[in-house]
Design an enzyme around this catalytic site. Structure first.
Site, PDB file in Angstrom:
ATOM      1  N   CYS A 108       3.127   1.193  18.829  1.00  0.00           N
ATOM      2  CA  CYS A 108       2.494  -0.090  18.506  1.00  0.00           C
ATOM      3  C   CYS A 108       2.975  -1.189  19.448  1.00  0.00           C
ATOM      4  O   CYS A 108       2.186  -2.000  19.928  1.00  0.00           O
ATOM      5  CB  CYS A 108       2.792  -0.463  17.059  1.00  0.00           C
ATOM      6  SG  CYS A 108       2.013  -2.010  16.524  1.00  0.00           S
ATOM      7  N   CYS A 206       3.914  -0.178   8.752  1.00  0.00           N
ATOM      8  CA  CYS A 206       2.962  -1.113   8.147  1.00  0.00           C
ATOM      9  C   CYS A 206       1.820  -0.421   7.419  1.00  0.00           C
ATOM     10  O   CYS A 206       1.354  -0.903   6.388  1.00  0.00           O
ATOM     11  CB  CYS A 206       2.415  -2.064   9.206  1.00  0.00           C
ATOM     12  SG  CYS A 206       1.414  -1.281  10.501  1.00  0.00           S
TER      13      CYS A 206
END
Length: 392
Positions: A108, A206
């Site tokens: 990410c 997340c």
């Protein structure tokens, strides 16, 4: 000298403090937040409500906006859900299906946050992209290369997550917290009266707020029309083909010892990772605890053994990214870290003809795990890093 700077604002205290510090220094600040994952998708409770999350949720976006308003800076939310699924979530799923244990936060940072924000920064005339990472970047005039260094606070150092950053990305990166401790960061946030000053740390991935990776993978494939382990087989759904997931979830298989003895059955290798001890459902017969020491995706086998079968001294790193040097042309000593919370260990790097690197540790390392990142250090300097494919 003041300049226009794009700040990646996650809604946490770290990135909020970065925005406050840079604004205080007189820079022209533009805040950006990324909407990366629909929290109402997959990870929901029985009533369809999203599970609590402390990372990249809608509440975090609201917090980031509140900080921007308090600082009087422009703020934009960018929807990158499709890119995030393609570049982070889907590779995460595939990695587990292949018997590996991925590091989505590394992907990410390099493939989403910096890759995307550097391009966006240019579009709005910003010279730099600032984030709340505890790391440092500087230019070495002798080597002509941008260097990545550990954050001063060893307990918060996040250089491990940034090893894939390119020279171009590092040239545009600012890490204002690199010289600070977490306590100092919170003190600055309180001084500026930021609404995130007392906000708790983000720990979980997340898109998996409850930490149940196996359940997420099963629901993700089921959403795409796949089957889950233990259910009847069905033809591969068109959506699975479209996603590049041409096979269904791994079916039940054998739990075997290192010498091939079958001890039991499992419901999919995606439920296991190297070093795992709990939840195996099998015993050695002699009272000693068993650990997962290997995963054979081709045979669908979970391989178990005693704790002494876990350590290894060598590994192969692929997709290596060098930061402090252009390439590795000869064996080099370093300290290597095989997981974020793993203690660095002395090792020798050996270049391979295909661009990969063989890492040979001085002493055996417990639970070398394919799919994880291995990062090479020379003191505070990040030499580079790669992805563990196997123990050699």
């Amino acid at each position: 000298m003041t300049e226009r700077i794009a700040v990646a604002m996650s809604g946490g205290v770290d990135s909020s403090t970065v925005a406050a510090l840079l604004a205080e220094q007189g820079h022209d600040i533009i805040g950006f937040s990324m909407q990366l994952w629909n929290q109402r998708r997959i990870n929901v409770d029985a009533d369809g409500n999203p599970l609590p999350s402390r990372c990249c949720s809608l509440d975090d976006l609201y917090d980031a906006r509140a900080v921007a308003e308090a600082l009087g800076i422009p703020f934009y939310v960018l929807n990158f859900e499709d890119d995030f699924e393609t570049r982070v979530v889907r590779p995460f799923v595939v990695s587990y299906l292949n018997g590996n244990t991925p590091s989505p936060c590394v992907a990410c940072n390099s493939r989403m946050k910096f890759d995307t924000l550097v391009a966006l920064a240019r579009d709005v005339g910003a010279a730099k992209v600032a984030t709340g990472h505890y790391a440092r970047v500087q230019f070495n005039t002798t080597t002509g290369r941008w260097e990545l260094r550990k954050g001063r606070d060893a307990r918060k150092d996040q250089s491990y997550f940034l090893f894939e950053l390119t020279q171009e990305q590092l040239a545009s990166a600012l890490f204002p917290l690199g010289e600070l401790s977490k306590a100092e960061t919170r003190a600055i946030a309180r001084r500026h009266g930021l609404p995130t000053a007392e906000k708790a740390e983000s720990q979980e991935i997340c898109f998996i707020p409850d930490g149940n990776y196996a359940r997420f993978i099963e629901r993700y494939l089921a959403e795409a029309g796949g089957t889950v382990a233990g259910e009847p087989q069905s033809p591969v759904a068109p959506r699975l083909v479209q996603l590049g997931l041409r096979r269904n979830l791994p079916q039940p298989g054998e739990i075997v010892t290192t010498d091939g003895r079958v001890l039991g059955r499992h419901n999919g290798i995606h439920r296991y990772t190297i070093g795992q001890r709990r939840g195996l459902g099998v015993t050695a017969g002699d009272g000693r605890p068993l650990y997962v020491v290997g995963l054979d995706a081709a045979r669908g086998q979970v391989i178990v053994g005693p704790e002494e079968a876990l350590p290894g001294k060598t590994l192969i790193a692929t997709r290596v990214n060098w930061i402090a040097l252009p390439e590795l042309t000869a064996p080099r000593r370093c300290a290597a870290r095989i997981r974020y919370r793993h203690e660095e260990a002395p090792a020798t790097l050996h270049p391979l003809p295909d661009g990969n690197v063989q890492v040979v540790f001085d002493t055996p390392q417990k639970a070398i795990t394919p799919g994880q990142a291995v990062v090479f250090y020379d003191g505070e300097l990040v030499l580079g890093g790669g992805w563990i494919t196997a123990q050699d």
